[in-house]
Every structure is written in C-alpha cells, then in structure tokens.
Design a protein around this motif. Structure first.
Motif, PDB file in Angstrom:
ATOM      1  N   ARG A  57       7.429   3.863   6.919  1.00 52.08           N
ATOM      2  CA  ARG A  57       9.043   3.855   7.999  1.00 52.08           C
ATOM      3  C   ARG A  57       9.842   3.323   6.645  1.00 52.08           C
ATOM      4  O   ARG A  57      10.123   3.433   5.591  1.00 52.08           O
ATOM      5  N   ASP A  58      10.911   4.322   7.722  1.00 47.28           N
ATOM      6  CA  ASP A  58      12.308   3.725   6.489  1.00 47.28           C
ATOM      7  C   ASP A  58      12.059   1.666   6.002  1.00 47.28           C
ATOM      8  O   ASP A  58      12.020   1.689   7.411  1.00 47.28           O
ATOM      9  N   ALA A  59      13.366   1.630   5.490  1.00 43.78           N
ATOM     10  CA  ALA A  59      13.431  -0.059   5.199  1.00 43.78           C
ATOM     11  C   ALA A  59      14.102  -0.761   6.123  1.00 43.78           C
ATOM     12  O   ALA A  59      13.433  -2.121   6.895  1.00 43.78           O
ATOM     13  N   SER A  60      14.792   0.377   7.381  1.00 42.45           N
ATOM     14  CA  SER A  60      14.965  -0.427   8.839  1.00 42.45           C
ATOM     15  C   SER A  60      14.045  -0.856   9.416  1.00 42.45           C
ATOM     16  O   SER A  60      14.135  -1.760   9.867  1.00 42.45           O
ATOM     17  N   GLU A  61      13.565  -0.282   9.829  1.00 37.80           N
ATOM     18  CA  GLU A  61      12.077   0.213  10.671  1.00 37.80           C
ATOM     19  C   GLU A  61      11.124  -1.249  10.301  1.00 37.80           C
ATOM     20  O   GLU A  61      10.359  -1.914  10.851  1.00 37.80           O
ATOM     21  N   PHE A  62      11.139  -0.954   8.998  1.00 38.21           N
ATOM     22  CA  PHE A  62      10.326  -2.249   8.338  1.00 38.21           C
ATOM     23  C   PHE A  62      10.300  -3.991   8.548  1.00 38.21           C
ATOM     24  O   PHE A  62       9.690  -4.839   8.752  1.00 38.21           O
ATOM     25  N   LYS A  63      11.523  -3.625   8.622  1.00 36.35           N
ATOM     26  CA  LYS A  63      12.162  -5.146   8.093  1.00 36.35           C
ATOM     27  C   LYS A  63      12.968  -5.471   9.861  1.00 36.35           C
ATOM     28  O   LYS A  63      12.784  -6.576  10.322  1.00 36.35           O
ATOM     29  N   ALA A  64      12.764  -4.653  10.785  1.00 35.84           N
ATOM     30  CA  ALA A  64      12.976  -5.141  11.890  1.00 35.84           C
ATOM     31  C   ALA A  64      10.861  -5.521  12.848  1.00 35.84           C
ATOM     32  O   ALA A  64      10.805  -5.872  13.860  1.00 35.84           O
ATOM     33  N   GLY A  65       9.918  -4.724  11.772  1.00 36.76           N
ATOM     34  CA  GLY A  65       8.882  -5.350  12.027  1.00 36.76           C
ATOM     35  C   GLY A  65       7.614  -4.517  11.371  1.00 36.76           C
ATOM     36  O   GLY A  65       7.975  -3.529  11.790  1.00 36.76           O
ATOM     37  N   HIS A  66       7.124  -5.595  10.581  1.00 37.07           N
ATOM     38  CA  HIS A  66       6.391  -4.820  10.075  1.00 37.07           C
ATOM     39  C   HIS A  66       4.614  -5.468  10.071  1.00 37.07           C
ATOM     40  O   HIS A  66       4.551  -7.012   9.992  1.00 37.07           O
ATOM     41  N   ILE A  67       3.527  -5.313   9.352  1.00 35.60           N
ATOM     42  CA  ILE A  67       2.152  -5.737   9.134  1.00 35.60           C
ATOM     43  C   ILE A  67       1.898  -7.289   7.806  1.00 35.60           C
ATOM     44  O   ILE A  67       2.765  -6.237   6.935  1.00 35.60           O
ATOM     45  N   THR A  68       1.108  -8.264   7.968  1.00 31.04           N
ATOM     46  CA  THR A  68       1.161  -8.981   7.338  1.00 31.04           C
ATOM     47  C   THR A  68       0.741  -8.286   5.360  1.00 31.04           C
ATOM     48  O   THR A  68      -0.159  -7.884   6.124  1.00 31.04           O
ATOM     49  N   GLY A  69       1.271  -8.880   4.659  1.00 35.17           N
ATOM     50  CA  GLY A  69       0.899  -7.448   2.937  1.00 35.17           C
ATOM     51  C   GLY A  69       0.933  -6.255   2.953  1.00 35.17           C
ATOM     52  O   GLY A  69       1.084  -5.505   2.579  1.00 35.17           O
ATOM     53  N   ALA A  70       2.306  -5.807   3.900  1.00 33.41           N
ATOM     54  CA  ALA A  70       1.992  -4.393   3.931  1.00 33.41           C
ATOM     55  C   ALA A  70       3.352  -4.139   3.021  1.00 33.41           C
ATOM     56  O   ALA A  70       4.036  -4.731   3.228  1.00 33.41           O
ATOM     57  N   LEU A  71       2.800  -3.339   2.237  1.00 34.07           N
ATOM     58  CA  LEU A  71       4.068  -2.769   1.317  1.00 34.07           C
ATOM     59  C   LEU A  71       4.635  -1.603   1.869  1.00 34.07           C
ATOM     60  O   LEU A  71       4.666  -0.775   2.623  1.00 34.07           O
ATOM     61  N   ASN A  72       6.233  -2.229   1.895  1.00 34.49           N
ATOM     62  CA  ASN A  72       6.990  -0.754   1.857  1.00 34.49           C
ATOM     63  C   ASN A  72       7.319  -0.108   1.152  1.00 34.49           C
ATOM     64  O   ASN A  72       7.579   0.221  -0.010  1.00 34.49           O
ATOM     65  N   ILE A  73       6.747   1.954   1.654  1.00 36.15           N
ATOM     66  CA  ILE A  73       7.198   2.741   0.070  1.00 36.15           C
ATOM     67  C   ILE A  73       8.272   3.635   1.619  1.00 36.15           C
ATOM     68  O   ILE A  73       6.645   4.572   1.828  1.00 36.15           O
ATOM     69  N   PRO A  74       8.792   3.736   2.204  1.00 37.31           N
ATOM     70  CA  PRO A  74       9.360   4.714   2.814  1.00 37.31           C
ATOM     71  C   PRO A  74       9.231   6.078   2.343  1.00 37.31           C
ATOM     72  O   PRO A  74       8.418   6.765   1.034  1.00 37.31           O
ATOM     73  N   PHE A  75       8.500   7.107   3.422  1.00 33.31           N
ATOM     74  CA  PHE A  75       8.303   8.528   3.005  1.00 33.31           C
ATOM     75  C   PHE A  75       9.093   9.375   2.775  1.00 33.31           C
ATOM     76  O   PHE A  75       8.534   9.872   1.300  1.00 33.31           O
ATOM     77  N   SER A  76      10.113   9.198   2.222  1.00 34.31           N
ATOM     78  CA  SER A  76      10.982   9.940   2.145  1.00 34.31           C
ATOM     79  C   SER A  76      11.543   9.543   0.254  1.00 34.31           C
ATOM     80  O   SER A  76      11.759  10.471  -0.460  1.00 34.31           O
ATOM     81  N   LYS A  77      10.659   8.573  -0.878  1.00 30.70           N
ATOM     82  CA  LYS A  77      10.876   8.213  -1.363  1.00 30.70           C
ATOM     83  C   LYS A  77       9.023   7.737  -1.614  1.00 30.70           C
ATOM     84  O   LYS A  77       9.076   8.008  -3.091  1.00 30.70           O
ATOM     85  N   LEU A  78       7.840   8.519  -1.316  1.00 31.55           N
ATOM     86  CA  LEU A  78       6.998   8.290  -1.731  1.00 31.55           C
ATOM     87  C   LEU A  78       6.572   8.475  -2.922  1.00 31.55           C
ATOM     88  O   LEU A  78       5.939   8.117  -3.556  1.00 31.55           O
ATOM     89  N   ALA A  79       7.450  10.635  -3.100  1.00 26.55           N
ATOM     90  CA  ALA A  79       6.583  10.828  -4.813  1.00 26.55           C
ATOM     91  C   ALA A  79       6.933  10.528  -5.610  1.00 26.55           C
ATOM     92  O   ALA A  79       6.564  10.579  -6.694  1.00 26.55           O
ATOM     93  N   GLU A  80       8.861  10.017  -5.487  1.00 27.13           N
ATOM     94  CA  GLU A  80       8.868   8.926  -6.757  1.00 27.13           C
ATOM     95  C   GLU A  80       8.397   7.619  -6.944  1.00 27.13           C
ATOM     96  O   GLU A  80       8.469   6.966  -8.287  1.00 27.13           O
ATOM     97  N   GLN A  81       8.207   6.740  -5.974  1.00 27.22           N
ATOM     98  CA  GLN A  81       7.650   5.569  -5.627  1.00 27.22           C
ATOM     99  C   GLN A  81       5.927   5.491  -5.424  1.00 27.22           C
ATOM    100  O   GLN A  81       4.872   3.903  -5.681  1.00 27.22           O
ATOM    101  N   ALA A  82       5.252   6.584  -5.455  1.00 23.18           N
ATOM    102  CA  ALA A  82       3.639   6.336  -5.344  1.00 23.18           C
ATOM    103  C   ALA A  82       3.115   5.772  -6.591  1.00 23.18           C
ATOM    104  O   ALA A  82       2.358   5.088  -5.687  1.00 23.18           O
ATOM    105  N   ASP A  83       3.743   5.494  -7.655  1.00 23.23           N
ATOM    106  CA  ASP A  83       3.076   4.973  -8.948  1.00 23.23           C
ATOM    107  C   ASP A  83       3.683   3.502  -9.255  1.00 23.23           C
ATOM    108  O   ASP A  83       2.248   2.852  -9.943  1.00 23.23           O
ATOM    109  N   SER A  84       3.949   2.771  -8.425  1.00 21.37           N
ATOM    110  CA  SER A  84       3.821   1.806  -8.104  1.00 21.37           C
ATOM    111  C   SER A  84       2.647   1.358  -6.371  1.00 21.37           C
ATOM    112  O   SER A  84       2.408   0.303  -6.961  1.00 21.37           O
TER     113      SER A  84
END
Length: 137
Positions: A57-84
C-alpha cells in the motif's frame, strides 16, 4: 438463441472440455500471482520465521496502520525497489494490500524475480476484521 442450446446439447463433450480448460487456466493464473493465505496461516508462517510481510500500500496508508514487522514497498515503486528484498529471498513473502487489488500483480512481479510469494486473503481489511493488531505511526 435456440441454436446455442441445440449446439450445447449436441456437443456437450466439447463444451465441457472448454469449460474445464477455462477453469484450469484461471486457477493456474491465480497461483502464478501467489497463493492466497488466511490470516491464521500467515501468522503461523511469521511465527515460524519462514515468512516476511511486504505491504504494497501507499506510505500514507501504511502509516495509518500496518502489521508488525511489515516492510512497506508501495506497488507503484515495487519494480525499482524489489532488490531491497534480497535479504529475505529464502523466506516466503506475504503480500499485503488494502483488499486484494494489487497483491496479485505484485506477486507476479516478485515471482518472476525468483521470490516465493503468497497473498494475504482479504488484505489488511481482513486482518482488521479478525481484530488482529496493527501498528500506527
């Protein structure tokens, strides 16, 4: 319209095979996107240390509530950040989104890069419906 029913009645075997093939194709495509897992199955995988939540999800949705220990990689940036995600290659990546709209596409992208992926059934909405904890920043 009557001709269609006549054809189906006369060629019931061909129509049956066609329906079976369409179903098999849809089932196969669904698995390519990452097999769905329930919240309880995901919890078992996480507790065993064999999985990692990836919230697409987008960073704003992630900050509003996420699962403990989850990594946030917005779908729109997944292709460029997949190596992380390389440090988690040996684990199953459990993809989390709002309701299931992006997890399938994200699963296909990460699966093509060699990651083992699953999708959280119902996304974060189902997690909340089960009254499971969320972290808010």
């Amino acid at each position: 319209m009557n001709d269609i029913f006549t054809f189906v009645g006369e060629q019931w075997l061909l129509v049956g095979v066609l329906i079976a093939l369409v179903y098999l194709y849809a089932w196969r495509e669904r698995l390519k996107n990452g097999q769905p897992v329930t919240t309880s199955e995901a919890t078992v995988l996480i507790n065993a240390g064999t999985a990692q939540f990836v919230d697409v999800r987008d960073a704003s949705e992630f900050k509003a509530g996420h699962i403990t220990g989850a990594l946030n990689i917005p779908f729109s940036k997944l292709a460029e950040q997949a190596d992380s995600l390389e440090e988690h290659r040996e684990k199953t990546l459990i993809l989390v989104d709002k309701m299931g709209q992006h997890a399938g596409s994200a699963g296909r992208q990460l699966g093509a890069k060699g990651y083992k992926v699953c999708r959280l059934s119902g996304g974060i909405s189902e997690w909340q419906n089960q009254n499971l904890p969320l972290i808010k920043k």
